[in-house]
Design a protein around this motif. Sequence first.
Motif, short mmCIF file in Angstrom:
data_model
loop_
_atom_site.label_atom_id
_atom_site.label_comp_id
_atom_site.label_asym_id
_atom_site.label_seq_id
_atom_site.Cartn_x
_atom_site.Cartn_y
_atom_site.Cartn_z
N SER A 1 -14.93 -36.73 21.35
CA SER A 1 -15.40 -36.08 22.41
C SER A 1 -16.60 -35.22 22.35
O SER A 1 -17.48 -35.18 23.14
N SER A 2 -16.63 -34.59 21.25
CA SER A 2 -17.85 -34.04 20.52
C SER A 2 -19.19 -34.56 20.49
O SER A 2 -20.14 -34.02 20.69
N GLY A 3 -19.02 -35.71 20.28
CA GLY A 3 -20.16 -36.35 19.95
C GLY A 3 -20.86 -36.42 18.68
O GLY A 3 -21.80 -37.05 18.17
N THR A 4 -20.65 -35.35 17.83
CA THR A 4 -21.21 -35.04 16.64
C THR A 4 -20.08 -35.42 15.40
O THR A 4 -20.60 -35.57 14.27
N GLY A 5 -18.68 -35.60 15.59
CA GLY A 5 -17.87 -35.71 14.72
C GLY A 5 -17.45 -34.34 14.15
O GLY A 5 -17.74 -33.56 14.34
N LEU A 6 -16.40 -34.64 13.02
CA LEU A 6 -15.64 -33.45 12.36
C LEU A 6 -16.01 -33.82 11.26
O LEU A 6 -15.93 -35.00 10.51
N VAL A 7 -15.86 -32.55 10.25
CA VAL A 7 -15.85 -32.73 8.71
C VAL A 7 -14.47 -32.99 8.26
O VAL A 7 -13.63 -32.31 8.68
N LEU A 8 -14.38 -34.11 7.41
CA LEU A 8 -13.11 -34.62 6.87
C LEU A 8 -12.74 -33.54 5.95
O LEU A 8 -13.55 -33.12 5.06
N HIS A 9 -11.13 -33.50 5.62
CA HIS A 9 -10.91 -32.86 4.37
C HIS A 9 -10.82 -33.66 3.16
O HIS A 9 -10.85 -33.28 2.07
N GLY A 10 -10.59 -34.83 3.47
CA GLY A 10 -10.75 -35.96 2.38
C GLY A 10 -11.88 -37.09 2.67
O GLY A 10 -13.11 -36.79 3.11
N THR A 11 -11.40 -38.27 2.50
CA THR A 11 -12.15 -39.43 2.92
C THR A 11 -11.93 -40.03 4.17
O THR A 11 -12.50 -40.83 4.55
N THR A 12 -10.55 -39.71 4.57
CA THR A 12 -10.19 -40.58 5.87
C THR A 12 -9.68 -39.59 6.69
O THR A 12 -9.22 -38.66 6.22
N PRO A 13 -9.40 -39.77 8.07
CA PRO A 13 -8.90 -38.86 8.98
C PRO A 13 -7.63 -38.45 8.73
O PRO A 13 -7.02 -37.35 9.08
N ALA A 14 -6.75 -39.42 8.34
CA ALA A 14 -5.23 -39.22 7.76
C ALA A 14 -5.02 -37.93 6.79
O ALA A 14 -4.02 -37.36 6.91
N GLU A 15 -6.22 -37.62 6.06
CA GLU A 15 -6.03 -36.56 4.99
C GLU A 15 -6.66 -35.22 5.73
O GLU A 15 -6.12 -34.07 4.97
N GLY A 16 -6.71 -35.42 7.05
CA GLY A 16 -6.98 -34.08 7.79
C GLY A 16 -8.43 -33.57 7.81
O GLY A 16 -9.07 -34.16 7.53
N PHE A 17 -8.67 -32.63 8.54
CA PHE A 17 -10.00 -31.82 8.89
C PHE A 17 -10.23 -30.69 8.38
O PHE A 17 -9.18 -29.93 8.32
N VAL A 18 -11.11 -30.30 8.04
CA VAL A 18 -11.68 -28.98 7.59
C VAL A 18 -11.52 -28.07 9.07
O VAL A 18 -12.30 -28.43 9.63
#
Length: 666
Positions: free
Chosen positions: A196-213
């Motif tokens: 929804s943000s249109g810019t994305g979020l920084v991942l904590h790893g390489t995949t979304p399953a590993e969480g976000f910063v």
Amino acid sequence: GMKDGQVDIIVLGERTLFCLTPSNGQLRMQRRLDYHASTMCLYRRPAAPMAGGGKVGAECHNMILASYEKQLQIFSESTLIWSAQVPTPPIGMEVGKFGDTDGLIVTLDDDGVLAVNYLGTDPPTSAVVSSDRTEVNYEEIDEEHRRLLNIIRESQQDRSADPWDRVELRVSCPKVLDRPETNPVAVNDAAELAESSGTGLVLHGTTPAEGFVCVTVRIFVSYAGQGALSNVQVTLNLPDSVVTRETSFNISSLKGQTSTPMVIPVQLYVSPTMLPSTLSASAICVYSTESGEPRTVTAGINLPLSFVCKLTSPQPRHKQSAYKLTLDTNKKPLQLVPLFEDMFSQFANEEEANAVTGATANSVLCLQYWCRDIATGLPVDCSILVSKNTGRYRIQSTSLSALCLVAGELTRRLKAWFKKELEDGGGDGEALVVSCSDEIPFQDYFAVIDQHFALREQLVEANTALNDRAHQLRVIEKRMLVRFKDRNPSPLNQLDMLMEDTYTQVMDIGGTVEQLQHHLRAAANDLSCTTRLILLLIQLRPDIRLGDEDAAMLAHFLSPIVVDNESQGWEETTDAALTHLLKTSLAKTAKDSVIVHQPLVMPKDTSRLKKHIQIVCDRLKKGASLTGKPSRSGEQDAGKEEGKAPSGPTEASGGRGEEKGEEKGS
């Protein structure tokens, strides 16, 4: 006024007044009103008395018009002779005599409130003449003015204490990142926010399953008064690079005198497309007391540095970095590992940290932002190098805007470190002095301004073209509808093809506008970062050395907050602010202080703005002050005139060469 024997019919409409003759109904007078009339009335005006006892003229009628704007207007014929204001809009009105007083206006409003009003008093018969003919003593006036100003300042200081019925606002922000949330529900919520943000979020790893910063801040709100407050609004003011689900929170009821404050947890994420310009945020609480007095309270938020960047191994390309600056201090060099201890929390142990930062982490650190350079596609990073013998710190990067955050954070940490050391009684007993002798990169800064201004011009042209094509499409649609409704329609004559082609042009230009808006946001962010860097360099220049108050004041005129809209943009607002500054605090003579207000319109180019920026810096170099207090450069010049050494550090001619040799060896 109506004379005796004359009869007219007065008709009052909502916004029109008609005067008709009763014989044949002809229009004798018409007046269009600029307000919504509510009622009217006529009253008899007696003839003026003469000195000998007679009367001049004949009696006639005046008219009073009332409006829903709470105004009464009295007319004689078509001439407005008096106007007054009443407490409520009247719907009924008459003029009567009460006792010996004639001419009282009685009004009735729609709530049934009856009021008796009097227009005013008779004018004075003679003018008041002062009997004191002595000359004005301007020195006594100035002395009284200064005395009153001191009284006002003291009274304001006495009332600066917090009221007892205040709202206390406190924000707790951790110095390290949250542990990555791997719960599927939390991961899905963060993924929806990224989409929804249109810019994305920084991942904590390489995949979304590993969480976000992510970092979680907690807002504590409490009320010190009695009873409860309703509709308390808490708003977060965050940098453009920070993303969150909600920035506004409404507290329906906040009870007072409770030991446990209300806690609002807010999860903050970082955008991978925006270079951070600052780590400062704020929370603002808006509320009204029980007496209806509106109040606000603000609390600052310092986001952790690890939220916007991470440590990485030193990059070889930094040896050919195009942008470098050197911070000089009057202290011994500090090791970078204890100075940036919180950044090493991203590693599990010391071995992992040494594998990434290397064995020279105390003298060389490389901070890598989460975003990438649009031109090269490489991650944007910035390195800090410390001299071994002197208190010098070299900051370098391939991007000018990347220097802003690291330079400001390094300066802040150095000041906090040595301030604590001084409070603990250690060190040499002298306060830290940070300076930067490098030339201010005005040409690079002006290039960033030109790029931002060029995108604004392109966006204006694209919006104009989009407006023209949209107007053309509406005209074609109207013609098509007319032909479709006609029983015997004429041939289309390729009108459908023209409509299809115009619609395609509208969609193409609309896509161009969206792309330009995205580029303009990126350019505005670069301009914000670069402006903050220029303000820091101006403050640290040894020949300027602004104090904290002057630096904060300059940031209000050369603002790092870049806001662009259809009506006005950053260039014209900043130029107007700098023009005002040059004609007030930085004015050379009284002739230069003449202020001529100009409309805020988009300029043809940025040459005037660039000239004003350089003039402001030149006058600050000459010792001018924005707050009226002497600048530190002016104090140093005064010390030199008295034969004293300046308080700031001096640069040896061989120091820069020794530093280069040490950096090359490292």
